[in-house]
Design an enzyme around this catalytic site. Sequence first.
Site, PDB file in Angstrom:
ATOM      1  N   ASP A 207       0.860  -1.175   0.000  1.00  0.00           N
ATOM      2  CA  ASP A 207       0.000   0.000   0.000  1.00  0.00           C
ATOM      3  C   ASP A 207       0.900   1.230   0.000  1.00  0.00           C
ATOM      4  O   ASP A 207       2.088   1.147   0.283  1.00  0.00           O
ATOM      5  CB  ASP A 207      -1.010  -0.029   1.140  1.00  0.00           C
ATOM      6  CG  ASP A 207      -0.356  -0.003   2.496  1.00  0.00           C
ATOM      7  OD1 ASP A 207       0.836   0.318   2.544  1.00  0.00           O
ATOM      8  OD2 ASP A 207      -1.037  -0.274   3.493  1.00  0.00           O
TER       9      ASP A 207
ATOM     10  N   ASP B  34      -8.217  -7.039   2.048  1.00  0.00           N
ATOM     11  CA  ASP B  34      -7.171  -7.213   3.055  1.00  0.00           C
ATOM     12  C   ASP B  34      -7.720  -6.681   4.363  1.00  0.00           C
ATOM     13  O   ASP B  34      -8.576  -5.791   4.361  1.00  0.00           O
ATOM     14  CB  ASP B  34      -5.905  -6.423   2.693  1.00  0.00           C
ATOM     15  CG  ASP B  34      -6.041  -4.951   3.060  1.00  0.00           C
ATOM     16  OD1 ASP B  34      -5.453  -4.532   4.076  1.00  0.00           O
ATOM     17  OD2 ASP B  34      -6.768  -4.221   2.365  1.00  0.00           O
TER      18      ASP B  34
ATOM     19  N   CYS C 257     -11.525 -28.704  10.667  1.00  0.00           N
ATOM     20  CA  CYS C 257     -10.662 -27.682  10.052  1.00  0.00           C
ATOM     21  C   CYS C 257      -9.344 -28.339   9.652  1.00  0.00           C
ATOM     22  O   CYS C 257      -8.759 -29.091  10.425  1.00  0.00           O
ATOM     23  CB  CYS C 257     -10.410 -26.538  11.041  1.00  0.00           C
ATOM     24  SG  CYS C 257      -9.161 -25.361  10.460  1.00  0.00           S
TER      25      CYS C 257
ATOM     26  N   CYS D  74      -6.470 -26.848   9.104  1.00  0.00           N
ATOM     27  CA  CYS D  74      -5.267 -26.040   9.361  1.00  0.00           C
ATOM     28  C   CYS D  74      -4.269 -26.830  10.199  1.00  0.00           C
ATOM     29  O   CYS D  74      -4.638 -27.763  10.920  1.00  0.00           O
ATOM     30  CB  CYS D  74      -5.634 -24.715  10.023  1.00  0.00           C
ATOM     31  SG  CYS D  74      -5.755 -24.754  11.820  1.00  0.00           S
TER      32      CYS D  74
ATOM     33  N   CYS E 268      -5.340 -27.084  14.012  1.00  0.00           N
ATOM     34  CA  CYS E 268      -6.489 -27.929  14.362  1.00  0.00           C
ATOM     35  C   CYS E 268      -6.193 -29.414  14.182  1.00  0.00           C
ATOM     36  O   CYS E 268      -6.782 -30.267  14.845  1.00  0.00           O
ATOM     37  CB  CYS E 268      -7.710 -27.534  13.536  1.00  0.00           C
ATOM     38  SG  CYS E 268      -8.443 -25.971  14.090  1.00  0.00           S
TER      39      CYS E 268
ATOM     40  N   HIS F 118      -4.484 -20.272  12.470  1.00  0.00           N
ATOM     41  CA  HIS F 118      -5.848 -20.791  12.274  1.00  0.00           C
ATOM     42  C   HIS F 118      -6.734 -19.740  11.593  1.00  0.00           C
ATOM     43  O   HIS F 118      -7.454 -20.051  10.639  1.00  0.00           O
ATOM     44  CB  HIS F 118      -6.488 -21.219  13.597  1.00  0.00           C
ATOM     45  CG  HIS F 118      -7.963 -21.460  13.456  1.00  0.00           C
ATOM     46  ND1 HIS F 118      -8.479 -22.649  12.994  1.00  0.00           N
ATOM     47  CD2 HIS F 118      -9.036 -20.632  13.629  1.00  0.00           C
ATOM     48  CE1 HIS F 118      -9.809 -22.550  12.911  1.00  0.00           C
ATOM     49  NE2 HIS F 118     -10.165 -21.334  13.288  1.00  0.00           N
TER      50      HIS F 118
END
Length: 379
Positions: free
Chosen positions: A91, A273, A311, A313, A316, A342
């Site tokens: 940015d 974002d 999940c 991830c 998890c 996560h």
Amino acid sequence: MSEYKLLKQEGRAKRGEFHTVHGVIQTPVFMNVGTVAAIKGAVSTEDLEQIKTQVELSNTYHLHVRPGDRVIKQLGGLHKFMSWDKPILTDSGGFQVFSLAGLRKIKEEGVYFNSHIDGRKIFMGPEESMQIQSNLGSTIAMAFDECAPSKADRNYVQNSVERTTRWLLRCQAEMKRLNQLEDTVNPNQLLFGINQGAIFPDIRIEHAKRIAELDLDGYAVGGLAVGETHEEMYHILDEVVPYLPLHKPTYLMGVGTPANILEAVDRGVDFFDCVYPTRNGRHGHLYTNHGKINLFNAKYELDDRPIEEGCGCPVCKRYSRAYIRHLLKAKEMLGMRFCVLHNLYFYNTMMEEIREALDQGRFAQYKKEKLANMATPLE
């Protein structure tokens, strides 16, 4: 070299592919925010690859102040510096400069302000912002704009938007010059312009029409999620997105919650974002398909389930709520890291589901079910 392919539409929702020099971005996409070239919470580049990150977002102002964009250029640019080979968006520093309200002075040439780290005087205008981003060598650079306060009066907003347009033309000219230099880090750097206008639909629309003529690589809607209500934000998107080029990426800056993202995708936005997943994660607030949970709650002390059943991830798959809660209570960095991982995985996976739903023409159904589930806690 950029090309945005609109693969499919459902209502206003867009499913696209954005081809860049650092790879193809499947949209809609959530960019993972790594302000100083790192995701807060001890998340490594390997982690980002593992949790399905497509685009990493870094901050021009923060990297200019420390370690210095010239240092990063000497080390081969931001991709090499942080060992990440996929797209990076930087940015422009505009938002940070404007959030330093007490420390700045806005003039036609740019903004004079004091560093939040050591107080030293800094000047940043369109050319400086482009030069810094060119030194960083990001895939996508954002134009330098003024993010006017959402409650600013009409006259202020009108003048501010006109100056932002003049600044955009200067950004465009400077970017063109920089991309032709022999020692430039990324000669294919792309430029996105930013639509402003606070919550005045007519100013927004006029500005959108004006910048759409410039044939930029992409277009952002800025200056939302800065104090207005969700309803006001959705209303502005309803009004302004139809005036931004359909065959270019549309990026809603700094937004937002999973519900905000679903609503904005529905209105034709395909880049997002937000610091929520990382910031909330560091405070033990976790996103699940059934709303947010706060691991500091005593009821999780003996909870041996993962953060969310099913999940995929890395956290998890292996650790319990009870263990992560203990880490957070003990102020172990690992606890924050697990929560951030996560949450980012949750966001990145939701975007994957959105793309799949759009591919199959069932986004409206998916959105309805997702919102209903998130409003129904399992506990």
